[in-house]
Design an enzyme around this catalytic site. Structure first.
Site, mmCIF file in Angstrom:
data_model
loop_
_atom_site.group_PDB
_atom_site.id
_atom_site.type_symbol
_atom_site.label_atom_id
_atom_site.label_comp_id
_atom_site.label_asym_id
_atom_site.label_seq_id
_atom_site.Cartn_x
_atom_site.Cartn_y
_atom_site.Cartn_z
ATOM 1 N N TYR A 1 1.090 1.858 -8.134
ATOM 2 C CA TYR A 1 0.211 1.291 -7.146
ATOM 3 C C TYR A 1 -1.122 0.874 -7.783
ATOM 4 O O TYR A 1 -1.819 -0.223 -7.567
ATOM 5 C CB TYR A 1 -0.086 2.061 -5.601
ATOM 6 C CG TYR A 1 -1.141 1.729 -4.788
ATOM 7 C CD1 TYR A 1 -1.146 0.356 -4.101
ATOM 8 C CD2 TYR A 1 -2.204 2.339 -4.596
ATOM 9 C CE1 TYR A 1 -2.122 0.323 -3.272
ATOM 10 C CE2 TYR A 1 -3.330 2.091 -3.826
ATOM 11 C CZ TYR A 1 -3.233 0.916 -3.142
ATOM 12 O OH TYR A 1 -4.345 0.664 -2.400
ATOM 13 N N THR B 1 0.640 -1.294 0.070
ATOM 14 C CA THR B 1 -0.039 0.148 -0.090
ATOM 15 C C THR B 1 0.913 1.270 0.000
ATOM 16 O O THR B 1 0.407 2.396 0.204
ATOM 17 C CB THR B 1 -1.137 -0.018 1.068
ATOM 18 O OG1 THR B 1 -0.206 -0.076 2.467
ATOM 19 C CG2 THR B 1 -1.876 -1.162 1.037
#
Length: 298
Positions: free
Chosen positions: A132, A69
């Site tokens: 991401y 994350t």
């Protein structure tokens, strides 16, 4: 006739959602038998590890809370990002299919570019800007391509008592800064990790037919900017702790605070589909801030 107990395997048990989810499932012993693993106990990027654990347990439900994350770190840690966010979910999905298990997977608002002016629907075309978001979208597609029973839950702006998040960062900076510049031109729905955990438990109980499989949005309401969220964090903090002196919060533009990864200006998610199919309402982030912020000081 006694109710059947579902075996549930949770990955990423030391993360924001995984920790609270494991705690909540542990209290539901009459409905779930919990097998909860952090990364050291189950590395989802190891196919052999995934196969062995799932063969041994033969879970009815697999809940993937493991993820890379670090949005900015992902820009340079590309291989690791895709290993955790794409390959890991793929391995879990393959074993879910083999065992006829339901896979519940947490995804993100970062699969969108943020250029839409309205909240994003599940049918809107993803267009991630950074590594991401690209790796998380790749994970979604890898799960769907296996054909396993799945619920992919996209969420946004997650905060909880465990792990790193915006709320904790603001409280920490607020102790040392008299003035704090916070971005006011990015909008989204802050989402309490405990509410995500509750939503996952409801899905686990209510999922019955394959037609319920697919992508769903779940986030907080009302939608706000980071600046507005920061102001409310400090408002609640000063009510909880008389000794907490909040800084002056100054609204700034994204361009004034450049970061390695570009953030979507609009992260707002339309959550109607989840309510329609599972009767789950959006997270009331303001209520959760007021009720749980004391735990963030610890």
């Amino acid at each position: 006739m006694p109710q059947a107990i579902n075996k549930v395997l949770v990955t990423g048990s030391n993360g924001q959602v995984g920790c609270l989810l494991s705690q909540k499932l542990e209290r539901l012993k009459d409905e779930f038998k919990l097998y909860s693993f952090d990364r050291e106990a189950l590395d989802i990027t190891s196919q052999d590890d995934v196969v062995k654990k799932i063969d041994d347990i033969q879970p009815d439900i697999i809940i993937n809370c493991a993820a890379h994350t670090g949005v900015d770190k992902a820009e340079t840690d590309i291989e690791n990002s895709f290993a955790i966010n794409e390959l890991g979910p793929k391995y879990l999905a393959e074993q879910a299919l083999k065992n006829d298990a339901l896979l519940i997977h947490i995804s993100t608002d970062y699969v969108f570019d943020g250029n839409k002016t309205e909240p994003y629907n599940e049918t809107d075309k993803p267009n991630p800007k950074g590594v991401y978001g690209k790796s998380k979208l790749a994970g979604e597609l890898a799960i769907q391509n296996t054909g396993c029973k799945n619920v992919i839950l996209r969420t946004s702006w997650v905060f909880g008592e465990h792990g790193n998040n915006f709320v904790k960062t603001m409280l920490k900076l607020g102790k040392t800064k008299e003035k704090l510049g916070v971005i006011g031109d990015q909008f989204g729905g802050p989402t309490y990790a405990g509410d995500i955990a509750d939503a996952i438990i409801i899905i686990s109980k209510k999922y019955q037919i394959r037609e319920q499989s697919g992508v769903y949005h779940y986030s907080g309401h009302p939608h706000v900017s980071w600046y507005e969220l920061a102001c409310e964090i400090f408002n609640v903090a000063t009510k909880i702790d008389d000794n907490y002196k909040a800084p002056q919060v100054i609204k700034i533009r994204s361009i004034e605070y450049p970061l390695p990864a570009v953030r979507p200006a609009n992260s707002r998610l339309n959550c109607n589909k989840l309510y329609k199919n599972f009767n789950i309402s959006e997270s009331d982030w303001n209520k959760q801030l007021n009720e749980n912020l004391e735990g963030f000081f610890k």
